[in-house]
Design a protein around this motif. Structure first.
Motif: not given
Ligand SMILES: [Zn+2]
Ligand SMILES: [Zn+2]
Length: 133
Positions: A9-15, A73-78
């Motif tokens: 997943g991405c850095l912030c965990g949203a995806v 990509f994750c729109a929240a953390c990129g």
């Protein structure tokens, strides 16, 4: 042989995502496009069969970086997560470093070294390809 399962997943965990193995085409890509997309001198990738890979949380945002390419990509953390090419409709490339256990899969080659930055020295002895494979 049981099928290997990978999560990441991405850095912030949203995806969050999951893929079932095998994870193929383990490589470092030095191309200009990956560099810009990730803000990094190179990007490590692996490839899953498209049908064996899925988003399990959130939404993958995609950007068309070339006429036939979508980068996810994750729109929240990129966080850079995926790459898919129209010519390889049955495959999904995933950033190796976004896996939960990235140390388990080591890149096997360098691609697009024609775009490699001059201050980056490759000393691992892995095969190098001027462009893609
Ligand atoms: Zn995120
Ligand atoms: Zn690339």
């Amino acid at each position: 042989m049981s099928e290997q399962c990978y999560s990441g997943g991405c850095l912030c965990g949203a995806v969050r995502y999951e893929g079932s193995g095998p994870a193929a085409n383990l490589c470092y890509c030095h191309c200009n496009s990956c560099r810009r997309a990730a803000g990094a001198p190179l990007v490590a990738w692996c490839t899953f069969t498209r049908s064996a890979w899925r988003v399990t949380r959130g939404t993958l945002t995609e950007y068309r970086s070339s006429p036939q390419v979508l980068r996810g990509f994750c729109a929240a953390c990129g966080g850079a997560l995926t790459y898919r090419h129209d010519a390889r409709a049955d495959e999904m490339d995933v950033t190796l470093a976004s896996l939960d256990e990235p140390a388990a899969l080591a890149p096997q080659m360098h691609v697009w070294v024609g775009d490699k930055l001059p201050w980056l020295a490759i000393t691992d002895g892995l095969p190098q390809f001027i462009a893609g494979t």
